[in-house]
Enzyme design. Structure first.
Site, PDB file in Angstrom:
ATOM      1  CG  HIS A 150      13.077   5.946   3.308  1.00 55.41           C
ATOM      2  ND1 HIS A 150      14.033   6.452   4.161  1.00 55.41           N
ATOM      3  CD2 HIS A 150      12.114   6.890   3.237  1.00 55.41           C
ATOM      4  CE1 HIS A 150      13.662   7.639   4.591  1.00 55.41           C
ATOM      5  NE2 HIS A 150      12.504   7.926   4.037  1.00 55.41           N
ATOM      6  CB  SER A 181       7.721  11.033   5.965  1.00 55.38           C
ATOM      7  OG  SER A 181       6.744  10.014   5.972  1.00 55.38           O
ATOM      8  CE  LYS A 182      10.238   3.222   6.271  1.00 53.65           C
ATOM      9  NZ  LYS A 182       9.931   1.860   6.770  1.00 53.65           N
ATOM     10  NE  ARG A 183       2.914   9.519   6.090  1.00 52.24           N
ATOM     11  CZ  ARG A 183       3.386   9.083   7.253  1.00 52.24           C
ATOM     12  NH1 ARG A 183       3.473   7.788   7.487  1.00 52.24           N
ATOM     13  NH2 ARG A 183       3.775   9.932   8.183  1.00 52.24           N
ATOM     14  CG  ASP A 184       8.180  13.221   2.687  1.00 51.60           C
ATOM     15  OD1 ASP A 184       6.998  13.568   2.860  1.00 51.60           O
ATOM     16  OD2 ASP A 184       9.089  13.434   3.508  1.00 51.60           O
TER      17      ASP A 184
END
Length: 298
Positions: free
Chosen positions: A18, A211-214
């Site tokens: 990240h 976010s890590k999901r971005d």
């Protein structure tokens, strides 16, 4: 005389590396290198359900791309006996209790607070106290929790300065109390004083925490898109840090100048840091232009 500091980066091998982890690694690396100390890489791989061995290579590739070399590498999965033995020692000392086969923290004293190099004195709140008393240190399957393993490692490896995001403030309250309990035991970390703690602002994009999901959160996605590593280094440096004199001469900061400025000529900030993509693009053009000019002159 400058104190030589030992710092660390402690990523979990559970996915992409990240942007926030990269910024944390950079700040800790700069402190270690600027003071003539040590920078440690610790792989926090005690979460068997989520660990992905391929993610370890991602961590290595990300740090190598940024040029963040380390002086020691450890994996928590190689240190399980240490955590388990210390959990048992805490129980014997009356500083933890058994809950079935799990071990829970039972501190006799909870500190009033601790000191952050940016925010100053931070009090341990009533909510912190509730979370600390009874905190799980060793799970029923014998695996250590993040709080136990991280604190033990920081003590055992002699970490003297910890830089991380403000989202870790509640964790630091737990670790300060656990540190003092562990320091009372007879082991290699016995008597070690608390490290310096610095909590920098979270990284945001369009006003929201990244976010890590971005898609923009993966460091290596920028490498794969052709971004120059020196441009990324410079850009990450400005996410939560600024030079004392911030003018045209400090817009582009080389690696050597960053080492000279980081502690004595600048400061870390606790306010959120916005991902200025226009700045990254500008820095990338400058570094690539310099490389092209040097190649033509050669």
């Amino acid at each position: 005389m400058t104190t030589a500091h030992t710092t660390r980066i402690a990523p979990s091998p559970t996915g992409l590396f990240h942007i926030g982890s990269a910024r944390t690694a950079l700040f800790n690396w700069l402190i270690a290198r600027a003071t003539g100390g040590r920078f440690l890489l610790r792989i926090d791989d005690t979460d068997n359900a989520r660990n992905d061995e391929r993610a370890v290579q991602v961590i290595d590739d990300a740090l190598a791309w940024l040029g963040l070399d380390h002086d020691m590498r450890v994996r928590q999965s190689d240190r399980l006996d240490l955590y388990r033995n210390l959990a048992a020692d805490l129980v014997r000392a009356g500083l933890a209790r058994m809950d079935g086969t799990a071990v829970r923290f039972a501190p006799k004293v909870i500190a009033e607070g601790w000191y952050d190099t940016i925010a100053g004195r931070i009090a341990i709140t009533d909510n912190d106290r509730k979370a600390i008393d009874g905190l799980v240190l060793l799970r029923s399957d014998g695996m250590p929790t993040y709080h136990l393993a991280s604190t033990v490692d920081d003590m055992d490896l002699g970490v003297t300065w910890i830089v991380r995001g403000t989202d870790h403030l509640s964790n630091t309250a737990k670790h300060v109390v656990l540190w003092e309990a562990l320091a009372s035991l007879d082991w290699s970390g016995h008597g070690r004083g608390l490290p310096l703690f610095t909590h920098v602002g979270l990284i945001t994009q369009n006003g929201k925490k990244v976010s890590k999901r971005d898609g923009s959160a993966s460091l290596l996605s920028y490498r794969d898109d052709g971004i120059c590593a020196d441009a990324m280094f410079n850009w990450l440096l400005r996410l939560g840090w600024g030079p004392t004199v911030d003018d045209r001469t400090t817009r582009t900061i080389t690696r050597d100048r960053a080492l000279a400025l980081f502690l004595d000529g600048g400061k870390m900030r606790s306010s959120p840091a916005n991902m200025d993509m226009a700045l990254l693009a500008s820095l990338d053009r400058k570094y690539k232009g310099a490389i092209e000019r040097a190649a033509r002159a050669a």
